[in-house]
Every structure is written in C-alpha cells, then in structure tokens.
Write a protein that holds these residues in place. Structure first.
Motif, PDB file in Angstrom:
ATOM      1  N   VAL A 177       9.541 -11.988  -4.012  1.00 28.92           N
ATOM      2  CA  VAL A 177       8.349 -11.355  -3.427  1.00 28.92           C
ATOM      3  C   VAL A 177       8.494 -11.280  -1.911  1.00 28.92           C
ATOM      4  N   TRP A 178       8.194 -10.111  -1.356  1.00 32.67           N
ATOM      5  CA  TRP A 178       8.241  -9.934   0.090  1.00 32.67           C
ATOM      6  C   TRP A 178       7.147  -8.970   0.529  1.00 32.67           C
ATOM      7  N   GLU A 179       6.959  -8.909   1.840  1.00 31.99           N
ATOM      8  CA  GLU A 179       5.935  -8.059   2.440  1.00 31.99           C
ATOM      9  C   GLU A 179       6.224  -6.593   2.166  1.00 31.99           C
ATOM     10  N   PHE A 180       5.183  -5.879   1.756  1.00 35.01           N
ATOM     11  CA  PHE A 180       5.308  -4.446   1.525  1.00 35.01           C
ATOM     12  C   PHE A 180       4.821  -3.701   2.759  1.00 35.01           C
ATOM     13  N   VAL A 181       5.673  -2.890   3.358  1.00 39.83           N
ATOM     14  CA  VAL A 181       5.346  -2.178   4.592  1.00 39.83           C
ATOM     15  C   VAL A 181       4.751  -0.814   4.247  1.00 39.83           C
ATOM     16  N   MET A 182       3.479  -0.641   4.587  1.00 37.38           N
ATOM     17  CA  MET A 182       2.808   0.640   4.346  1.00 37.38           C
ATOM     18  C   MET A 182       3.164   1.616   5.462  1.00 37.38           C
ATOM     19  N   SER A 183       4.342   2.161   5.384  1.00 38.14           N
ATOM     20  CA  SER A 183       4.802   3.089   6.410  1.00 38.14           C
ATOM     21  C   SER A 183       5.628   4.196   5.760  1.00 38.14           C
ATOM     22  N   ASP A 184       5.396   5.407   6.215  1.00 41.55           N
ATOM     23  CA  ASP A 184       6.185   6.538   5.715  1.00 41.55           C
ATOM     24  C   ASP A 184       7.627   6.473   6.194  1.00 41.55           C
ATOM     25  N   ALA A 211       6.330   2.917  -5.180  1.00 42.75           N
ATOM     26  CA  ALA A 211       5.321   3.912  -4.834  1.00 42.75           C
ATOM     27  C   ALA A 211       4.333   3.302  -3.845  1.00 42.75           C
ATOM     28  N   LYS A 212       4.142   3.938  -2.705  1.00 42.93           N
ATOM     29  CA  LYS A 212       3.291   3.380  -1.652  1.00 42.93           C
ATOM     30  C   LYS A 212       1.826   3.282  -2.078  1.00 42.93           C
ATOM     31  N   GLU A 213       1.346   4.266  -2.835  1.00 44.13           N
ATOM     32  CA  GLU A 213      -0.075   4.263  -3.152  1.00 44.13           C
ATOM     33  C   GLU A 213      -0.470   3.148  -4.122  1.00 44.13           C
ATOM     34  N   TYR A 265       2.010  -7.226  -0.648  1.00 47.08           N
ATOM     35  CA  TYR A 265       3.322  -7.729  -1.045  1.00 47.08           C
ATOM     36  C   TYR A 265       3.829  -6.954  -2.253  1.00 47.08           C
ATOM     37  N   VAL A 266       5.130  -7.008  -2.430  1.00 47.82           N
ATOM     38  CA  VAL A 266       5.762  -6.351  -3.566  1.00 47.82           C
ATOM     39  C   VAL A 266       6.810  -7.299  -4.127  1.00 47.82           C
ATOM     40  N   GLY A 267       7.122  -7.176  -5.403  1.00 45.68           N
ATOM     41  CA  GLY A 267       8.098  -8.087  -5.998  1.00 45.68           C
ATOM     42  C   GLY A 267       8.877  -7.433  -7.126  1.00 45.68           C
ATOM     43  N   VAL A 268       9.979  -8.076  -7.471  1.00 52.29           N
ATOM     44  CA  VAL A 268      10.788  -7.620  -8.596  1.00 52.29           C
ATOM     45  C   VAL A 268      11.203  -8.845  -9.398  1.00 52.29           C
ATOM     46  N   ALA A 269      10.999  -8.809 -10.706  1.00 51.04           N
ATOM     47  CA  ALA A 269      11.382  -9.912 -11.576  1.00 51.04           C
ATOM     48  C   ALA A 269      12.904  -9.982 -11.675  1.00 51.04           C
ATOM     49  N   LEU A 270      13.436 -11.181 -11.767  1.00 49.66           N
ATOM     50  CA  LEU A 270      14.887 -11.334 -11.861  1.00 49.66           C
ATOM     51  C   LEU A 270      15.449 -10.550 -13.038  1.00 49.66           C
TER      52      LEU A 270
END
Length: 276
Positions: free
Chosen positions: A96-103, A129-131, A136-141
């Motif tokens: 899990v890490w910070e999701f940057v809301m930037s184009d 997908a930004k919307e 935060y955003v994450g990906v399961a192993l």
C-alpha cells in the motif's frame, strides 16, 4: 546569485549570462556565502520526480563589476510517496502506498528483491483509475505477475515509483526501503503444563520465537473430545499475548490446545496440547 529549478529561475540576478552587470550596485545577497531554501516544491512536481536544481554565483568588486558565473547543478528527487509498512504478509495482503491525484502520473512501478541492492529483482508496472481511488492504493501479492516466485519465510524488500506522463521527466524509487516476511511460519508453543487449584485451572507454556517470525498473540481452545476436528470441533476460549491462562474448573474432563499466531497469518498447529 541566481537560483533555479529545471527551466525555472526562482531568483533572477542583476547580470546577464556572461556576468555583465546590468544594474550597478552590490550583489543581491550582499556578502552572504551560504543559502538555505525553505520554499515547498511546486504542486506540478509529483512525488519522487527528479529535479535539476541549479545555482549560479558571481563575485562583484568594489567598482560593481561582476565576474563570470560559477555554476553548480544537482539532481534531487522530490519527497517520497507515503508507504504503509507491514512486517508480515501473506498472499492476500497488499502493498500500500500514497495515491497521487495528478494527471501527471501515468502509472506506478513496483520492484521487489531479496536484498537491498535489488539485484536481481522482480518488477511490474501498474495503472489505476484516478476516479476510483482516494488517499492510498494497493495491490495484493497474489495479483502480481511474479507472485509464484515468492518463497515462504523469506524477507523481501520493495519499492515503488510513480511514472510521469511525460517520458522526458524522470522519477526515482522511494529512498526509504520497506521490507516484509512472506508467509512466515510460526513455531507451536512448547512445554505446556496444566495445574488445578481449587476452582481454577492454570495453563502455562513457553513462547518460542521462530527464525523468521514471532507470535503476536496466542489462541486457547478447549474440547471435550481430543480427537475432534480442529479448529471446527474446538471452542475458542480466549486470545492473549501472555504465556499463561487462568480459567474456572468444571466437573467434566476437558482438553486444551494453544496455538501461536501473528496478525498476518494465523497458524493452527496442535503439536502441543494439555488435558485437564
């Protein structure tokens, strides 16, 4: 002095590029020979984007004539993405890490290795997908392409970087490495003893630290039948971080089982049990 970031000059000097003084007076920083910058980075610069910070300095004599500029450049990365650390992870746990809301962010690249030099390493680029994401955003192993290559009881180091939509703008991996133990094995509690004193039954055991992991807590189960299917045929009495348990005695014969657990993986191993 003239200070700049990438192609932007944040502190124009009073001289042209050759050092010729356009304004006849002392230099813009007087006789100061050091400078501390406290201004925050522009919002347009995404986390971990590599920036070219440059500084030009010239000396000015008593006739206000300037020397040629001496210039220094340094490539520095903007702040790290915020990371949620985890000590242990199983297949369903997420990086899990910070999701940057930037184009300006096109994707993220995750790298994982068994050493801090990241050689060799596993790598995968992920797009979100930004919307549909906030914070935060994450990906399961188990959703990583290289999941099948991960080995139980192994420490993995991982890092992540955002990728800029403009390929000419480079980004760096986070400077602070994170690590976790994958699928840690736990050693069952040992030397379990049981004693009865009046109306109370006391269970005592030894907590053993494994090579790769140590228990975060213990579960105590009871059953009237030692051959009952575990854990479905046993009753969970309590969870505790202690290595003993006190319970009221009953007239019926009872069997107890203690398991070691951590918050990433609950191991139900019954090599040690006690009978009342």
């Amino acid at each position: 002095m003239e200070l700049g970031l990438n192609d932007f000059s944040g502190m124009p000097s009073m001289s042209d590029s050759t050092g010729y003084r356009k304004i006849v007076r002392t230099g813009n920083i007087g006789q100061v020979n050091s400078w501390i910058l406290t201004k925050e980075m522009p919002e347009a610069i995404i986390p971990q984007e590599i920036m070219n910070f440059w500084c030009k300095v010239q000396s000015v004599d008593q006739a206000y004539s300037g020397s040629a500029f001496a210039q220094a450049n340094r490539l520095i990365a903007n702040r790290d993405l915020l990371i949620i650390p985890k000590e242990y992870m199983t297949r369903t746990d997420e990086l899990v890490w910070e999701f940057v809301m930037s184009d300006s962010v096109a994707s993220y690249t995750v790298q994982m290795a068994t050493d801090t030099i990241f050689y060799p390493y596993y790598s995968q680029t992920l797009t979100f997908a930004k919307e549909s994401k906030t914070g935060y955003v994450g990906v399961a192993l188990q959703d990583l392409d290289f999941f099948a290559s991960l080995i139980d009881d192994t420490e993995y180091f991982w890092r992540v970087k955002p990728n800029h939509v403009n390929p000419a703008k480079q980004t760096a991996f986070n400077s602070e490495l994170n690590s976790f133990i994958f699928n840690p094995s736990l050693v069952p509690p040992a030397n379990i003893t049981i004693s009865v004193s009046g109306q109370y039954v006391t269970l005592d055991w030894s907590g053993i630290k494994a090579v790769k992991a140590e228990p975060d807590f213990y579960n105590i189960y009871s059953s009237n039948n030692p051959y009952a299917s575990f854990p479905s045929g046993w009753t969970l009495e309590t969870s505790t971080t202690s290595t003993n348990y006190l319970v009221l005695s009953t007239a019926a014969k009872k069997f107890y089982c203690v398991t070691a657990n951590n918050f990433a993986k609950k191991i139900d191993l019954r090599e040690n049990a006690a009978t009342k």
